[in-house]
Design a protein around this motif. Sequence first.
Motif, PDB file in Angstrom:
ATOM      1  N   LYS A   2     -25.476  -4.907  -5.189  1.00 37.45           N
ATOM      2  CA  LYS A   2     -25.709  -5.120  -6.618  1.00 37.45           C
ATOM      3  C   LYS A   2     -25.020  -6.397  -7.073  1.00 37.45           C
ATOM      4  O   LYS A   2     -23.983  -6.769  -6.545  1.00 37.45           O
ATOM      5  CB  LYS A   2     -25.136  -3.937  -7.406  1.00 37.45           C
ATOM      6  N   PHE A   4     -23.005  -8.293  -9.896  1.00 37.02           N
ATOM      7  CA  PHE A   4     -22.208  -8.033 -11.091  1.00 37.02           C
ATOM      8  C   PHE A   4     -21.999  -9.339 -11.833  1.00 37.02           C
ATOM      9  O   PHE A   4     -21.777 -10.385 -11.208  1.00 37.02           O
ATOM     10  CB  PHE A   4     -20.864  -7.438 -10.716  1.00 37.02           C
ATOM     11  N   ASN A   6     -20.052 -12.090 -14.215  1.00 36.87           N
ATOM     12  CA  ASN A   6     -18.653 -12.520 -14.255  1.00 36.87           C
ATOM     13  C   ASN A   6     -17.875 -11.730 -15.290  1.00 36.87           C
ATOM     14  O   ASN A   6     -16.737 -11.337 -15.077  1.00 36.87           O
ATOM     15  CB  ASN A   6     -18.561 -14.009 -14.601  1.00 36.87           C
ATOM     16  N   TYR A   8     -18.375  -8.714 -16.238  1.00 37.26           N
ATOM     17  CA  TYR A   8     -18.063  -7.387 -15.710  1.00 37.26           C
ATOM     18  C   TYR A   8     -16.869  -7.465 -14.760  1.00 37.26           C
ATOM     19  O   TYR A   8     -15.953  -6.647 -14.820  1.00 37.26           O
ATOM     20  CB  TYR A   8     -19.278  -6.806 -14.979  1.00 37.26           C
ATOM     21  N   ILE A   9     -16.870  -8.480 -13.907  1.00 33.29           N
ATOM     22  CA  ILE A   9     -15.788  -8.607 -12.931  1.00 33.29           C
ATOM     23  C   ILE A   9     -14.446  -8.758 -13.642  1.00 33.29           C
ATOM     24  O   ILE A   9     -13.466  -8.079 -13.322  1.00 33.29           O
ATOM     25  CB  ILE A   9     -16.038  -9.804 -11.982  1.00 33.29           C
ATOM     26  N   PHE A  12     -13.522  -5.485 -15.393  1.00 36.34           N
ATOM     27  CA  PHE A  12     -13.133  -4.477 -14.416  1.00 36.34           C
ATOM     28  C   PHE A  12     -11.694  -4.719 -13.961  1.00 36.34           C
ATOM     29  O   PHE A  12     -10.859  -3.816 -13.945  1.00 36.34           O
ATOM     30  CB  PHE A  12     -14.072  -4.502 -13.207  1.00 36.34           C
ATOM     31  N   ALA A  13     -11.407  -5.980 -13.617  1.00 37.22           N
ATOM     32  CA  ALA A  13     -10.069  -6.319 -13.140  1.00 37.22           C
ATOM     33  C   ALA A  13      -9.034  -6.029 -14.217  1.00 37.22           C
ATOM     34  O   ALA A  13      -7.984  -5.422 -13.941  1.00 37.22           O
ATOM     35  CB  ALA A  13     -10.022  -7.778 -12.724  1.00 37.22           C
ATOM     36  N   LEU A  16      -8.500  -2.253 -14.749  1.00 44.48           N
ATOM     37  CA  LEU A  16      -7.790  -1.688 -13.594  1.00 44.48           C
ATOM     38  C   LEU A  16      -6.294  -1.993 -13.670  1.00 44.48           C
ATOM     39  O   LEU A  16      -5.443  -1.115 -13.499  1.00 44.48           O
ATOM     40  CB  LEU A  16      -8.380  -2.263 -12.300  1.00 44.48           C
ATOM     41  N   VAL A  20      -3.186   0.666 -14.057  1.00 45.52           N
ATOM     42  CA  VAL A  20      -2.144   0.727 -13.023  1.00 45.52           C
ATOM     43  C   VAL A  20      -0.772   0.450 -13.629  1.00 45.52           C
ATOM     44  O   VAL A  20       0.199   1.167 -13.354  1.00 45.52           O
ATOM     45  CB  VAL A  20      -2.464  -0.274 -11.903  1.00 45.52           C
ATOM     46  N   LEU A  23       0.500   3.392 -15.679  1.00 43.04           N
ATOM     47  CA  LEU A  23       0.888   4.496 -14.800  1.00 43.04           C
ATOM     48  C   LEU A  23       2.254   4.231 -14.164  1.00 43.04           C
ATOM     49  O   LEU A  23       3.149   5.077 -14.191  1.00 43.04           O
ATOM     50  CB  LEU A  23      -0.178   4.679 -13.720  1.00 43.04           C
ATOM     51  N   LEU A  24       2.420   3.014 -13.613  1.00 48.22           N
ATOM     52  CA  LEU A  24       3.656   2.716 -12.889  1.00 48.22           C
ATOM     53  C   LEU A  24       4.858   2.681 -13.817  1.00 48.22           C
ATOM     54  O   LEU A  24       5.919   3.203 -13.488  1.00 48.22           O
ATOM     55  CB  LEU A  24       3.529   1.383 -12.146  1.00 48.22           C
ATOM     56  N   VAL A  27       5.848   6.245 -14.738  1.00 47.13           N
ATOM     57  CA  VAL A  27       6.535   6.949 -13.646  1.00 47.13           C
ATOM     58  C   VAL A  27       7.944   6.401 -13.452  1.00 47.13           C
ATOM     59  O   VAL A  27       8.911   7.159 -13.332  1.00 47.13           O
ATOM     60  CB  VAL A  27       5.733   6.834 -12.335  1.00 47.13           C
ATOM     61  N   ALA A  28       8.067   5.063 -13.496  1.00 43.46           N
ATOM     62  CA  ALA A  28       9.378   4.455 -13.285  1.00 43.46           C
ATOM     63  C   ALA A  28      10.354   4.925 -14.359  1.00 43.46           C
ATOM     64  O   ALA A  28      11.496   5.277 -14.072  1.00 43.46           O
ATOM     65  CB  ALA A  28       9.264   2.937 -13.287  1.00 43.46           C
TER      66      ALA A  28
END
Lengths: 243, 214
Positions: A2, A4, A6, A8-9, A12-13, A16, A20, A23-24, A27-28
């Motif tokens: 497919k 994608f 630019n 979208y890329i 997405f990055a 993400l 992340v 989350l980190l 938790v830390a």
Amino acid sequence: MKNFSNLYIFSFASVLVIIVATLLSFVAEQLKPLQERNVEIEKKLDILRSVDMTAGIEEAENRSTFIEELFANNISESFVVNSKGELIDGRDAFAIAKELKAEMQMPLEERGLPIFVASDPEAGNRYIVPVLGKGLWGPIWGYIAINDDYNTLSGTVFAHAAETPGLGSEINTDKFMDPFKGKKLFDESGNFVSVTVVKGGAEPNDPHGVDAISGGTITCKALEKMLWDCLNPYVNYFKKQMN
Amino acid sequence: MSEKEPLFSPKNLKLLKEPLNDNNPITVQVLGICAALAITVQIKPSIVMALSVLAVLSISNVVISLLRKLIPPRIRIIVQLVVIATMVILVDQILQAYAFEVSKQLSVFVGLIITNCLIMGRLEGFAMANKPWPAFLDGLGNAAGFGMMLIIVAFFRELLGSGTIYGYQVIPESFYDAGYANNGLMILPPMALVVVGIIIWIQRGRNRKLIEEN
């Protein structure tokens, strides 16, 4: 495959990375108190080990609280001196021992030198000082317990972050640490000579030398330098107490 | 409607079993050797390393597999790395909080799981093209195959290098009195390579599928 766009890329990055990162950091933050407590207990355990007051830890149900109790019961007192040998008020010895690296970067005159006192009705008081130095691959540190003649070592504990396994890392084994017991910091005329690590083995009756580890020369030399550098500032205080 | 595949179909079980022998990550694919050299001096850290890789690999495999249709191919390697790095940091933080002693022993090597080629290899080679459940099994299988080898190598290195197994002295004091000495070379990384080599040799000798035709 497919195709994608630019846009979208990039989105997405970004999404993400944001997920992340959240989350980190969550938790830390959650685990931080636990981790700090671990480090603190580790230090207390090392201090207790340097005066051989670790009886019962292996059998204890709650290892952490047991160590804390043991520390509170056995380490009766702690104080901070300066390089002239005078007491400094208002500083916490354990807090300095925790951040020893920062403390050691200060000029000698301003440095606080922590001392912990282990009281024992039979053996008399013993004085424990923390030491820290650079090993071959990372920091090495330890605690030196000194008898109440302010001269004879009653025990040592060394630890390291990343010394070569089987060679330099042997500094934290009993085989290496036990010979330090009974060694003297001052020579007969009262000069500070510290304890040296002798390559090829120390003379059995040498009061200032212990056996080096074969293959661990750089770590051993670093340890020797650490002892000299960290104990030297205490000399004035020790001498004052001796007289 | 097609019939649903059972959870443990022969095909799925194969994913779990193959990496243990026929397609072992260390001895056959020769991936993740760096870790095998570094932390196999003693059994205990090897077990923790094996468990950490197990957690990281199976979870990352599932995550990547779930995202596989969303990940733009042009940045897929970066995305895989981000997922792995996240898992590794989580494992490291949890070890520091709940297994402080072990985390001290493993020190930098937990962080180095990120660079373990085995994990990247499985994400890129399997999880990107398969559903979550098979990806999970593939992760478990490969990590188990990897961990098994770590523990075998560590067993021999600890026994011959330090005379202990899992920290307990097994070689009796009388041997030392009779002139036996621990082999210091076993503690150093090159001997890990030699031990892995011997294991590969034995495995290839016994497993006909691995013998290449010339």
